[in-house]
Motif scaffolding. Structure first.
Motif, PDB file in Angstrom:
ATOM      1  N   ALA A 131      -1.779   4.296  22.796  1.00  0.00           N
ATOM      2  CA  ALA A 131      -1.601   5.753  22.795  1.00  0.00           C
ATOM      3  C   ALA A 131      -1.920   6.333  21.424  1.00  0.00           C
ATOM      4  CB  ALA A 131      -0.168   6.103  23.203  1.00  0.00           C
ATOM      5  N   SER A 132      -1.481   5.661  20.359  1.00  0.00           N
ATOM      6  CA  SER A 132      -1.764   6.128  19.006  1.00  0.00           C
ATOM      7  C   SER A 132      -3.270   6.084  18.722  1.00  0.00           C
ATOM      8  CB  SER A 132      -1.007   5.273  17.986  1.00  0.00           C
ATOM      9  OG  SER A 132      -1.277   5.689  16.671  1.00  0.00           O
ATOM     10  N   TRP A 133      -3.928   5.010  19.140  1.00  0.00           N
ATOM     11  CA  TRP A 133      -5.380   4.907  18.957  1.00  0.00           C
ATOM     12  C   TRP A 133      -6.107   6.015  19.705  1.00  0.00           C
ATOM     13  CZ3 TRP A 133      -8.852   3.890  22.986  1.00  0.00           C
ATOM     14  CH2 TRP A 133     -10.179   3.717  22.600  1.00  0.00           C
ATOM     15  N   PHE A 134      -5.678   6.286  20.925  1.00  0.00           N
ATOM     16  CA  PHE A 134      -6.298   7.346  21.721  1.00  0.00           C
ATOM     17  C   PHE A 134      -6.103   8.701  21.040  1.00  0.00           C
ATOM     18  CE2 PHE A 134      -6.056  10.636  24.992  1.00  0.00           C
ATOM     19  CZ  PHE A 134      -7.225  10.432  25.703  1.00  0.00           C
ATOM     20  N   GLY A 135      -4.909   8.933  20.503  1.00  0.00           N
ATOM     21  CA  GLY A 135      -4.649  10.201  19.822  1.00  0.00           C
ATOM     22  C   GLY A 135      -5.507  10.387  18.589  1.00  0.00           C
ATOM     23  N   ARG A 136      -5.687   9.328  17.813  1.00  0.00           N
ATOM     24  CA  ARG A 136      -6.531   9.426  16.626  1.00  0.00           C
ATOM     25  C   ARG A 136      -8.000   9.600  17.008  1.00  0.00           C
ATOM     26  NH1 ARG A 136      -3.182   5.147  14.853  1.00  0.00           N
ATOM     27  NH2 ARG A 136      -4.820   3.642  15.332  1.00  0.00           N
ATOM     28  N   LEU A 137      -8.415   8.944  18.091  1.00  0.00           N
ATOM     29  CA  LEU A 137      -9.807   9.020  18.520  1.00  0.00           C
ATOM     30  C   LEU A 137     -10.193  10.449  18.883  1.00  0.00           C
ATOM     31  CD1 LEU A 137     -12.400   7.414  19.251  1.00  0.00           C
ATOM     32  CD2 LEU A 137     -11.469   7.182  21.566  1.00  0.00           C
ATOM     33  N   PHE A 138      -9.268  11.176  19.499  1.00  0.00           N
ATOM     34  CA  PHE A 138      -9.564  12.541  19.937  1.00  0.00           C
ATOM     35  C   PHE A 138      -8.869  13.591  19.059  1.00  0.00           C
ATOM     36  CE2 PHE A 138     -10.492   9.988  23.667  1.00  0.00           C
ATOM     37  CZ  PHE A 138     -11.680  10.550  24.110  1.00  0.00           C
ATOM     38  N   HIS A 139      -8.411  13.160  17.871  1.00  0.00           N
ATOM     39  CA  HIS A 139      -7.854  14.073  16.877  1.00  0.00           C
ATOM     40  C   HIS A 139      -6.722  14.926  17.462  1.00  0.00           C
ATOM     41  CE1 HIS A 139     -11.195  12.982  14.271  1.00  0.00           C
ATOM     42  NE2 HIS A 139     -12.018  13.240  15.279  1.00  0.00           N
ATOM     43  N   ILE A 140      -5.793  14.254  18.133  1.00  0.00           N
ATOM     44  CA  ILE A 140      -4.643  14.947  18.713  1.00  0.00           C
ATOM     45  C   ILE A 140      -3.725  15.414  17.580  1.00  0.00           C
ATOM     46  CG2 ILE A 140      -2.680  14.748  20.273  1.00  0.00           C
ATOM     47  CD1 ILE A 140      -5.415  14.574  21.615  1.00  0.00           C
ATOM     48  N   LYS A 141      -3.216  16.636  17.680  1.00  0.00           N
ATOM     49  CA  LYS A 141      -2.353  17.184  16.645  1.00  0.00           C
ATOM     50  C   LYS A 141      -1.024  16.434  16.590  1.00  0.00           C
ATOM     51  CE  LYS A 141      -4.310  21.848  16.923  1.00  0.00           C
ATOM     52  NZ  LYS A 141      -4.019  23.284  17.167  1.00  0.00           N
ATOM     53  N   SER A 142      -0.316  16.596  15.471  1.00  0.00           N
ATOM     54  CA  SER A 142       0.902  15.836  15.229  1.00  0.00           C
ATOM     55  C   SER A 142       1.965  16.080  16.292  1.00  0.00           C
ATOM     56  CB  SER A 142       1.461  16.182  13.849  1.00  0.00           C
ATOM     57  OG  SER A 142       0.544  15.835  12.844  1.00  0.00           O
ATOM     58  N   ALA A 143       2.160  17.350  16.678  1.00  0.00           N
ATOM     59  CA  ALA A 143       3.186  17.669  17.663  1.00  0.00           C
ATOM     60  C   ALA A 143       2.910  16.966  18.989  1.00  0.00           C
ATOM     61  CB  ALA A 143       3.255  19.185  17.866  1.00  0.00           C
ATOM     62  N   SER A 144       1.662  16.923  19.399  1.00  0.00           N
ATOM     63  CA  SER A 144       1.297  16.259  20.648  1.00  0.00           C
ATOM     64  C   SER A 144       1.288  14.745  20.492  1.00  0.00           C
ATOM     65  CB  SER A 144      -0.074  16.744  21.124  1.00  0.00           C
ATOM     66  OG  SER A 144      -0.068  18.135  21.379  1.00  0.00           O
ATOM     67  N   MET A 145       1.013  14.248  19.287  1.00  0.00           N
ATOM     68  CA  MET A 145       0.988  12.806  19.058  1.00  0.00           C
ATOM     69  C   MET A 145       2.357  12.185  19.318  1.00  0.00           C
ATOM     70  SD  MET A 145      -0.764  10.131  18.257  1.00  0.00           S
ATOM     71  CE  MET A 145      -2.215  10.507  17.274  1.00  0.00           C
ATOM     72  N   ARG A 146       3.409  12.888  18.952  1.00  0.00           N
ATOM     73  CA  ARG A 146       4.762  12.381  19.189  1.00  0.00           C
ATOM     74  C   ARG A 146       4.991  12.159  20.688  1.00  0.00           C
ATOM     75  NH1 ARG A 146       9.323  14.931  20.732  1.00  0.00           N
ATOM     76  NH2 ARG A 146      11.314  13.944  20.197  1.00  0.00           N
ATOM     77  N   VAL A 147       4.621  13.148  21.495  1.00  0.00           N
ATOM     78  CA  VAL A 147       4.779  13.033  22.937  1.00  0.00           C
ATOM     79  C   VAL A 147       3.856  11.949  23.491  1.00  0.00           C
ATOM     80  CG1 VAL A 147       4.611  14.270  25.130  1.00  0.00           C
ATOM     81  CG2 VAL A 147       5.463  15.454  23.101  1.00  0.00           C
ATOM     82  N   LEU A 148       2.688  11.811  22.906  1.00  0.00           N
ATOM     83  CA  LEU A 148       1.743  10.793  23.351  1.00  0.00           C
ATOM     84  C   LEU A 148       2.306   9.386  23.126  1.00  0.00           C
ATOM     85  CD1 LEU A 148      -1.114  10.762  24.586  1.00  0.00           C
ATOM     86  CD2 LEU A 148      -2.006  10.441  22.277  1.00  0.00           C
ATOM     87  N   LEU A 149       2.964   9.185  21.993  1.00  0.00           N
ATOM     88  CA  LEU A 149       3.587   7.893  21.728  1.00  0.00           C
ATOM     89  C   LEU A 149       4.725   7.623  22.711  1.00  0.00           C
ATOM     90  CD1 LEU A 149       3.717   7.870  17.824  1.00  0.00           C
ATOM     91  CD2 LEU A 149       2.320   6.418  19.289  1.00  0.00           C
ATOM     92  N   LEU A 150       5.522   8.651  23.007  1.00  0.00           N
ATOM     93  CA  LEU A 150       6.578   8.491  24.006  1.00  0.00           C
ATOM     94  C   LEU A 150       5.984   8.094  25.355  1.00  0.00           C
ATOM     95  CD1 LEU A 150       8.957  11.504  23.256  1.00  0.00           C
ATOM     96  CD2 LEU A 150       9.577   9.093  23.226  1.00  0.00           C
ATOM     97  N   ALA A 151       4.876   8.723  25.706  1.00  0.00           N
ATOM     98  CA  ALA A 151       4.213   8.400  26.961  1.00  0.00           C
ATOM     99  C   ALA A 151       3.712   6.958  26.963  1.00  0.00           C
ATOM    100  CB  ALA A 151       3.058   9.362  27.209  1.00  0.00           C
ATOM    101  N   GLY A 152       3.201   6.491  25.828  1.00  0.00           N
ATOM    102  CA  GLY A 152       2.757   5.103  25.740  1.00  0.00           C
ATOM    103  C   GLY A 152       3.900   4.124  25.952  1.00  0.00           C
TER     104      GLY A 152
END
Length: 605
Positions: A131-152
Motif C-alpha cells: 500500500a505504501s509503495w502504491f501511494g508513493r508511485l501515484f504521489h498520494i497525499k499524506s492525509a490519504s496515505m494514512r488511510v491507504l496504509l490502514l487499508a493495506g
C-alpha cells in the motif's frame, strides 16, 4: 426536516466513495495476491518439513540466512508491523517496499526448517508495504496515505485468515487502545473484502473450525448463567496468558541482544535452543504454524477442539517455542501461535471447569488474541465469522474480560494508549505501549520527580510527609556539553552505495541517528514541527495526526564538542547541504541526594 436531505451532499458522498474505491481496490488486490502467494508457499514448505524431518537440524543455518538478509537489506524494514503503525500514527520516512519480499522470504525460511511462528505478521507487513509503495508511485497525499496504509493492513489480515469483517475492524481498532479509527471505515471494509476475495480467487482455502456445542438453556436471557460465570473466570485466565506471552516476547530479544551483539548470529542461537527443546520434551508438536498435521496424535489448533486433542501444558510449550523463535530474530507472526496457545489452554480449562471442550477451545482461540493485541471487538467478530453466531455473548464476554486482564501490554509496542483500561490510573494520554512499559518500570519514579510538584518554590513550602519533598538541599554538578541541531525533512534521503540500498534509500534522519548510535554519541532525538517558518518563506501549519514528508524535523545531537566535531568530519555525506546550528549546553546532575538518577540539560544560548 427539509434540511435533513441534501442532494448535493449525497452526490459528494457518492463521489468520495467512488474515489476511495478506485484508490483502495488496486493495493487490496495486490495484498490479497501476496497473501495467496504466501499461503500457497507456506503450505508447500510445511509439507516439505513434514516429509523431511532432518530439515530441523538446519534451523540454525536458516536463522543465519534470515539474520544476514535483514542485516544487509533490512534496515528500517526490521521494524515490521510496528513500523507500519508508526507510519500511520505520525510523520516518518514511510514503509519501505522491500519489507514485502524480505518478510515473505524470512517467514518461509523460518517455517521450512521448523521455527515456531505464525503468518499474520507477514500478511500485515506485505499489505502495508505494498500500500505504501502504491501511494508513493501515484504521489498520494499524506492525509490519504494514512488511510491507504490502514487499508493495506485490513486487506492483509482479512485475506490471510479469510475473515474480511474482522480484518476491517482490526485495522481500525489496533492502532489505539480504547479508540477506533472511524475515519477509515469505508476504505478498510473495501480493502478487507477485496483482499479476501482476491485470495480466494487464487484458489486458497482456509481452515474450517466447528463448535458442536449447543446451548439449549431457555432461561433468563436465553443463556446458561452458570456457564457464563465460568466464561468470565476463564476469560481472566486467557488475559493473563496474553500478558505472559507479551512480556516474554519483549524481554527475550533484550537478552539475545545483550549476549550476542552481532544480530545475524542471534537466530543461530535461537534455532539451537529450539532443537534442544524438541529433544528435551520429546515432541515436535510446537514447531511450525501448528494449524493441522497429517499424523494422528499431534497437538494442533484443530485437535484442541477435541476432548483428548491437547496436553495440559501444550499452551506453555507453544508459548516458549514461539517466543524463542521470534525473539531471536526469525520472522513470522504471533497471532496463529496465539490461536494455538488459546485453543489448547481452553482445552485444558474445559477439563478443569467441566465445560464443553470445543466451546472453551474456541473462546481461548479468540480471547488470548484479544488480550495480546488489545482488540476485543475485532476478536469477537472473528469468533462469529469462524465459529458462527449462536455463542456471540460468550465470545464477547471472554474477549472483553481477557482484554481487561491483559493490562497495558501487547505484542505491538507502537500501539497507542488512548483510554486507560483502569480509569484510576494516572497514565499520560496517547503514549505508545513502548513508553508505557518504560514508565511502569524503574524509570517511573524518575519520571515523577520531573513533575513541578517535586521541586518546591519559595511560594510553597516543602511538605515533610511527601515522598518527593527535599529534606536537604541537593548539590548540582554541571558538565559542559554541546548540542548540534540539524534541520531537515522526512523526505530527504541519503545517497546509497550498495545495490540493495539504492533500491530503497533510507530517510536521512534515520541514517544520522544510526550513525550517532554507532559512534557512541550521548543523545540523538528527532523533533517534528507543526507550525513553522522556514527560510523566510510562508508560515505553514500542518496536521499533527497526518504523516507529511515535507514537515520540518529538528534532529538534536548531544555530546562533548570535540565528539560532535569529529562526527561532522566523519559523516559529510549525511550532513552536507543541511542547516547545522551548534550551541553550548550544560548537563546537570544531583549529587549526594536520592535524586541521583535525574539528569537535567540546561540550554545556554
Amino acid at each position: 426536516m427539509k434540511h435533513l436531505f441534501h442532494p448535493l451532499a449525497q452526490v459528494a458522498n457518492l463521489r468520495q466513495l467512488l474515489r476511495w474505491s478506485v484508490l483502495i481496490i488496486p493495493p487490496a488486490i495486490l495484498a490479497g495476491s501476496a497473501s495467496a502467494l504466501f499461503l500457497w508457499s507456506l503450505a508447500h514448505v510445511t509439507r516439505l518439513r513434514w516429509e523431511h524431518p532432518w530439515l530441523l537440524f538446519l534451523l540454525p543455518i536458516g536463522g543465519l540466512l534470515v539474520g544476514l538478509l535483514y542485516h544487509w537489506f533490512g534496515r528500517a524494514a526490521e521494524g515490521g508491523t510496528n513500523l507500519i503503525m508508526d507510519a500511520i500514527h505520525g510523520p516518518g520516512g514511510g514503509v519501505p517496499a522491500r519489507m514485502a519480499p524480505l518478510v515473505l522470504i524470512g517467514t518461509l525460511i523460518t517455517h521450512l526448517f521448523g521455527g515456531s511462528a505464525g503468518r499474520e505478521g507477514t500478511a500485515l507487513q506485505m499489505g502495508g508495504a505494498l500500500a505504501s509503495w502504491f501511494g508513493r508511485l501515484f504521489h498520494i497525499k499524506s492525509a490519504s496515505m494514512r488511510v491507504l496504509l490502514l487499508a493495506g493492513v485490513a486487506a492483509g489480515f482479512g485475506s490471510v485468515f479469510g475473515t474480511p469483517l474482522t480484518g476491517a475492524i482490526f485495522a481500525m481498532e489496533v492502532l489505539t487502545i480504547g479508540r477506533i479509527q472511524y475515519d477509515a471505515l469505508i476504505p478498510v471494509l473495501i480493502a478487507s473484502v477485496v483482499g479476501d476475495l482476491t485470495c480466494s480467487a487464487w484458489g486458497i482455502k482456509h481452515a474450517v473450525y466447528h463448535i458442536q456445542f449447543t446451548d439449549l438453556n431457555t432461561g433468563l436471557l436465553h443463556l446458561d448463567l452458570w456457564l457464563l460465570g465460568k466464561v468470565v473466570v476463564v476469560g481472566a485466565i486467557f488475559g493473563l496468558a496474553s500478558l505472559l506471552f507479551s512480556e516474554i516476547a519483549h524481554r527475550l530479544p533484550r537478552l539475545f541482544k545483550r549476549f550476542i551483539p552481532y544480530a545475524p548470529l542471534r537466530p543461530v542461537l535461537g534455532g539451537s535452543i529450539v532443537i534442544a527443546g524438541v529433544y528435551a520434551l520429546g515432541t515436535r508438536d510446537y514447531l511450525g504454524i501448528g494449524v493441522t498435521h497429517p499424523e494422528p496424535g499431534v497437538v494442533t489448533i484443530l485437535s484442541a477442539f477435541q476432548a483428548d486433542g491437547a496436553h495440559p501444558w501444550s499452551w506453555l510449550g507453544k508459548l516458549l517455542f514461539t517466543c524463542v523463535t521470534l525473539g531471536s530474530g526469525f520472522k513470522g507472526g504471533e497471532v496463529t501461535p496465539l490461536f494455538f496457545i488459546g485453543a489448547t489452554l481452553g482445552n485444558t480449562l474445559a477439563w478443569i471447569f467441566h465445560a464443553p471442550v470445543d466451546l472453551f477451545a474456541g473462546l481461548g482461540f479468540i480471547a488470548v488474541f484479544a488480550g495480546a493485541t488489545n482488540t476485543p471487538l475485532a476478536c469477537t467478530v472473528m469468533g462469529i465469522e469462524l465459529f458462527g453466531a449462536p455463542h456471540t455473548v460468550y465470545f464477547a464476554t471472554a474477549c472483553f474480560i481477557a482484554y481487561y486482564f491483559s493490562g497495558h501490554s501487547g505484542i505491538y509496542l507502537s500501539q497507542r494508549l488512548g483510554v486507560p483500561k483502569r480509569h484510576a490510573e494516572d497514565v499520560p494520554a496517547d503514549i505508545s505501549l513502548r513508553e508505557a512499559r518504560e514508565l511502569s518500570g524503574p524509570l517511573a519514579e524518575a519520571e515523577l520527580t520531573r513533575r513541578p510538584r517535586s521541586f518546591p518554590t519559595s511560594a510553597s513550602a516543602p511538605n515533610p510527609s511527601s515522598a518527593t519533598s527535599l529534606t536537604t538541599k541537593p548539590k548540582i554538578a554541571g558538565t559542559e556539553m554541546g548540542q548540534l541541531r540539524i534541520y531537515l525533512t522526512p523526505a530527504e534521503k541519503v545517497k546509497a552505495d550498495g545495490f540493495g540500498s539504492k533500491l530503497n534509500p533510507q530517510p536521512a534522519y534515520q541514517e544520522i541517528i544510526q550513525a550517532a548510535k554507532n559512534d557512541g554519541l550521548f543523545n540523538a532525538i528527532v523533533c517534528s514541527g507543526y507550525h513553522e517558518l522556514v527560510d523566510q518563506g510562508e508560515v505553514q501549519t500542518r496536521n499533527p495526526e497526518m504523516p507529511d514528508a515535507r514537515r520540518p524535523l529538528c534532529l538534536e545531537l548531544v555530546d562533548h564538542k570535540d565528539k560532535l566535531e569529529e562526527f561532522c568530519r566523519k559523516h559529510p555525506n549525511l550532513l552536507q547541504g543541511k542547516a547545522l546550528i551548534y550551541q553550548h549546553v550544560e548537563q546537570w546532575s544531583f549529587q549526594d541526594h536520592k535524586l541521583t538518577a535525574v539528569d537535567v540539560v540546561k540550554d545556554e544560548y
